[in-house]
Motif scaffolding. Structure first.
Motif: not given
Length: 543
Positions: A124-128, A301-304, A311-312
């Motif tokens: 979750y954090l890295a995907s931001q 893929t459910a968390i990202a 982030a958006a």
């Protein structure tokens, strides 16, 4: 000392433009994440330094570089000898070093408390910030249980995959301080239907030789790939090492995919030209063997999507707080408040549901495993359907600025559809959910128990749950799968919010998502609910 940029430009003065965001502590600025993880015993030290480093301004600038300068394919050296290598920008390696050192790929298997939940929070954090480097680490995380089940692999693959050292050198496993593992299953003629795969495996003494083409191979610079090939007994799972002890395994990169997004990460078409491989699992039982890896990649893929949405929305909130139009801040204008609050409920539900499902991956009981199978399908489907719309609306909040590469919104926009495609697109996931509920009574029982656990807390929820069960009392046809899965996922999200979240936010979700008190487009919720959501300060601003 660093000088401020010039605001008086001679022809005009720069006014009414928000200052750059600066450093963002992704951990400290996310009260929902911290509350959820604290309630389940995740130690702060596991995530606080990671979230702080990811959010630094220079780290975010490195993310731009990693995506502006994608990997280059080097097929040959200057003398015409084959290399089949990818060369990455240093910014990409910076992210790999950061996330590997944090244990993104390994923490779930290290024996600590809530390992899968901690891993999910890292996704979750890295995907931001930089989603591309997540791909090889997600596959490495998911491959560990498959490798643990393999008896006679040469070399200590488990230790290499668990290492917290990023080692991108072109070298055999024994010479490396750490390794990553990818997956190569998809072929042209089958796509998601891997039973149509034609890559063949032939015995060569104690090993196998694989010949065939793979249409999608993400992270082709991984140190090995789990793959499916056909033997005389059917599809079988193999580990194909990227490098041999004294030679390059004949894995030929045909071309890199020219992708919409996920640009920092290479994806390729490859060919096995009698590539050496080791069998994993029983011959002819390849799908059953590799499904464990697929199950864990689906969690990511459910968390990202929740990370992309966060982030958006952070960018949109920052813009709305610091931008004025028509003599008022955007954040104080009723229609803008309705839009931001509505989008925030989508993000909040996706995060809470995703973390609830991730916690079940830490359980060891049959009940935990059964719920994880159905829960991850519901979370993956719903979160990925919401994500593109949330990102687009956040882009619209910022107007033209949201459409230019000076902001992260274009990167997030390109990334938004990916997780809905990877590891099973929407139809595949919905059909898998129906099969799971039909074939595994315990999964259906665990889902029902979660939904019943929230009963009595909100009358509108109780009414919606009863209507849902009555609607599908005679079963679900294939053509109705999406409608059923969406309804089930919304109810499960509401149940999690009612039992684990802020009661006022849970009520707002139920009333706007289950009670028909909302039109089809975001920003159409009643003003009272918009005020409730925004009053919770879920996106704290820098002062």
């Amino acid at each position: 000392m660093q000088l401020d940029p010039m605001a008086d430009l001679g022809t005009h003065e720069v006014l009414n433009q928000p200052d750059p965001v600066g450093d963002i502590d992704l951990w400290r600025k996310d009260p929902v994440l911290r509350t959820v993880l604290a309630a389940r015993g995740v130690p702060e030290k596991a995530l606080a330094p990671y979230g702080a480093e990811l959010g630094r301004a220079d780290t975010r600038e490195a993310a731009r570089d990693a995506n502006r300068y994608p990997p280059e394919l080097r097929l040959f050296d200057s003398g015409g000898r084959r290399l089949d290598e990818l060369r990455f920008h240093p910014a990409y390696h910076r992210f790999m070093q950061l996330s590997v050192a944090a244990g993104y790929h390994s923490v779930a298997w290290e024996g600590g408390p809530a390992g899968h939940l901690t891993h999910a929070a890292m996704v979750y954090l890295a995907s931001q910030i930089e989603p591309g480097h997540c791909c090889p680490l997600t596959m490495t995380y998911a491959a560990v249980p498959v490798i643990l089940g393999a008896a006679d692999l040469p070399g200590d693959w488990h230790a290499a995959l668990m290492s917290r050292r990023h080692d991108p050198t072109v070298a055999p496993l024994a010479a490396k301080t750490g390794a990553t593992l990818g997956m190569a299953m998809t072929e042209k003629q089958g796509g998601s239907d891997v039973r149509a795969n034609t890559t063949r495996a032939e015995r060569d003494g104690t090993v196998w030789r694989l010949t065939g083409h793979k249409w999608f191979c993400s992270a082709p610079m991984s140190d090995g790939f789990l793959t499916l090939a056909r033997t005389g007994r059917g599809l079988t799972c193999f580990l194909v090492p990227r490098w041999l002890e004294d030679a390059r395994n004949p894995i030929r990169i045909q071309r890199l995919k020219d992708k919409l997004g996920n640009r920092s990460n290479g994806s390729a078409e490859i060919e096995y030209q009698r590539a050496l491989a080791w069998q994993i699992g029983e011959e002819g039982d390849g799908i059953r063997t590799i499904v464990e890896m697929v199950h864990h990649t689906r969690l990511d893929t459910a968390i990202a999507p929740a990370g992309l949405m966060r982030a958006a929305l952070h960018e949109a909130h920052h813009w709305a707080v610091h931008r004025r139009a028509f003599q008022k801040r955007l954040i104080d204008q009723p229609l803008m408040r309705a839009v931001l609050a509505d989008l925030t409920l989508d993000w909040l539900g996706s995060l809470m549901l995703g973390m609830h499902v991730a916690a079940s991956f830490d359980g060891s009981s049959a009940e935990d495993r059964a719920f994880a199978r159905i829960g991850v399908a519901l979370a993956k489907y719903l979160s990925n359907k919401l994500c593109p719309q949330v990102v687009v609306e956040a882009m619209e909040v910022m107007g033209g600025m949201g459409y230019v590469e000076d902001t992260p919104l274009p990167l997030l926009y390109r990334e938004a559809p990916l997780n809905g495609i990877w590891e099973g697109s929407g139809n595949v996931i919905c059909l898998d959910a129906l099969r799971t509920l039909a074939r595994e009574p315990l999964a259906a029982e665990m889902l029902a128990a979660r939904l019943d656990g929230a009963a009595g807390r909100d009358r509108a929820y109780d009414t919606a749950l009863a209507a849902h069960r009555n609607r599908w009392s005679d079963g679900v046809t294939e053509a109705q799968a999406r409608q059923f899965v969406e309804g089930s996922a919304l109810l499960l999200t509401a149940a999690v919010l009612l039992t684990e979240g802020d009661p006022a936010l849970a009520e707002a979700f139920v009333q706007t998502r289950l009670n028909g008190n909302r039109a089809r487009t975001p920003g159409t919720i009643p003003a009272a609910f918009a005020g409730t959501v925004l009053a919770r300060d879920l996106f704290p601003q820098e002062t």
